[in-house]
Design a protein around this motif. Structure first.
Motif, short mmCIF file in Angstrom:
data_model
loop_
_atom_site.label_atom_id
_atom_site.label_comp_id
_atom_site.label_asym_id
_atom_site.label_seq_id
_atom_site.Cartn_x
_atom_site.Cartn_y
_atom_site.Cartn_z
N SER A 174 0.82 -1.21 0.00
CA SER A 174 0.00 0.00 0.00
C SER A 174 0.85 1.26 0.00
O SER A 174 0.38 2.33 -0.37
CB SER A 174 -0.93 0.00 1.21
N VAL A 175 2.12 1.15 0.42
CA VAL A 175 3.03 2.29 0.41
C VAL A 175 3.76 2.37 -0.93
O VAL A 175 3.91 3.45 -1.51
CB VAL A 175 4.05 2.18 1.57
N TYR A 176 4.21 1.23 -1.44
CA TYR A 176 4.83 1.18 -2.77
C TYR A 176 4.42 -0.12 -3.43
O TYR A 176 4.75 -1.21 -2.96
CB TYR A 176 6.36 1.29 -2.69
N ASP A 177 3.70 0.00 -4.54
CA ASP A 177 3.11 -1.16 -5.20
C ASP A 177 4.17 -1.95 -5.97
O ASP A 177 4.69 -1.48 -6.98
CB ASP A 177 1.99 -0.71 -6.14
N HIS A 178 4.48 -3.13 -5.47
CA HIS A 178 5.48 -4.00 -6.09
C HIS A 178 5.17 -5.42 -5.63
O HIS A 178 4.82 -5.63 -4.47
CB HIS A 178 6.89 -3.58 -5.65
N PRO A 179 5.32 -6.41 -6.52
CA PRO A 179 5.00 -7.78 -6.11
C PRO A 179 5.86 -8.31 -4.97
O PRO A 179 5.47 -9.26 -4.28
CB PRO A 179 5.19 -8.60 -7.39
N ARG A 180 7.02 -7.73 -4.76
CA ARG A 180 7.88 -8.15 -3.65
C ARG A 180 7.42 -7.58 -2.32
O ARG A 180 7.86 -8.03 -1.25
CB ARG A 180 9.33 -7.73 -3.93
N ASN A 181 6.58 -6.56 -2.35
CA ASN A 181 6.06 -5.99 -1.12
C ASN A 181 4.80 -6.72 -0.66
O ASN A 181 4.22 -7.50 -1.40
CB ASN A 181 5.83 -4.49 -1.31
#
Length: 331
Positions: A180-187
């Protein structure tokens, strides 16, 4: 600068005396290193042998942390406690008994999967996450028993939820951020983070530019990234994990991404459609910068100085004190 000690939840570089001295002189008193990505049991043992040799040769600078008390000893003697960790469960060679063997060799943190599915579960990059396998349930149980912390940083969402539920001890996500802070599949998605908090776990906020975006470009941005996660998860559940790779040899990035399993282009955390911002504030591996981020958080009033110290030291220390001890033993 407060001079308080720092624990870095994850690095993946190579460490000669100069690198160890820079960690020590930068205020880092414990760091989880990456002993293996794809390496099997024998290859991982070779890496652990190298660490035994390094600490024997440079014992005035570093020690291996097998307990929380060893981190206390590092702080008292101005040394760096090396927490032996891996970013995959490949070291177990799909043998449940190897969990205990590697605990006896000093390994204290193991990530269940790296960038592809394995016998335990799915990675964050699999198109379908089938969850924690029967073997995975046994591995989590055995890691709990011996005193080895489960890490979920590259693990898929369903497998992560299954592992958090299966674990009788708090788990770590030692180098990732909130999606939700930075959209990335690793997050990590909200469901995983809620479960992490509910079960007493800790997230190591990661200033790696590929998974932090513009937050990673500056000291102020990195301070804001940490503060946003404290707002989301609460002060007891946020720490720091840089994911830096000092002295990384040529070809190491390709090894991380491809291992032996792929001849195709594998991007890992990089996104071919999005160029990450430069993170020049830490490119020179000046580890004083970790403390500068912590101090900037307090100077800007994003957190109190005590809360900032908790993020950069106290939360990992609390987790290591309890998590490195065998089940039923006093920390």
């Amino acid at each position: 600068m407060s001079g308080a000690p720092v624990i870095d939840g994850l690095q993946c570089g190579r460490y000669d005396r100069d690198a160890l001295e820079r960690l020590r002189d930068g205020g880092v008193r414990a760091v989880t290193i990456t002993a293996s990505f794809w390496e099997d049991a024998l290859e991982t043992m070779d890496v652990l042998t190298g660490w035994n040799d390094a600490v024997r040769e440079h014992g005035d600078v570093a020690l291996i942390a097998r307990s929380g008390a060893d981190i206390d000893a590092a702080v008292a003697s101005d040394r760096v406690a090396i927490v032996l960790g891996t970013q995959n469960s490949s070291l177990f060679n799909d043998r449940i008994g190897f969990v205990e063997h590697f605990w006896n060799l000093g390994v204290r943190i193991v990530q269940l999967t790296y960038n592809i599915q394995n016998a335990i579960g799915s990675s964050c990059y699999e198109p379908v996450d089938t969850g924690l396998s029967r073997f995975g349930h046994e591995v989590v149980e055995e890691m709990n028993r011996v005193g080895m912390i489960v890490d979920l940083s590259h693990v898929g969402e369903r497998t992560s939820l299954d592992a958090i539920e299966a674990s009788g001890r708090p788990v770590a996500i030692n180098h990732a951020n909130a999606r939700s802070v930075y959209d990335h599949p690793r997050n990590k998605g909200d469901d995983v983070l809620r479960a992490l908090v509910a079960h007493g776990g800790v997230l190591g906020v990661c200033t790696y530019n590929n998974i932090a975006g513009e937050y990673a470009a500056t000291l102020d941005g990195s301070a804001e990234l940490v503060a946003r996660h404290v707002e989301l998860l609460g002060i007891d559940h946020v720490a720091y994990g840089s994911d830096l790779d000092p002295n990384s040899p040529p070809g190491n990035l390709a090894w991380m991404r491809n291992g032996r399993w792929s001849r195709k282009v594998q991007h890992g955390a990089s996104r071919p459609d999005v160029a990450p911002p430069p993170a020049a504030w830490i490119d020179d591996f000046d580890f004083h910068k970790f403390g500068e981020v912590r101090d900037r958080i307090a100077e800007r009033g994003l957190l109190t100085a005590e809360e900032a110290d908790q993020v950069f030291y106290g939360n990992w220390k609390r987790m290591y004190d309890a998590g490195f001890a065998p089940a039923g033993a006093s920390a």
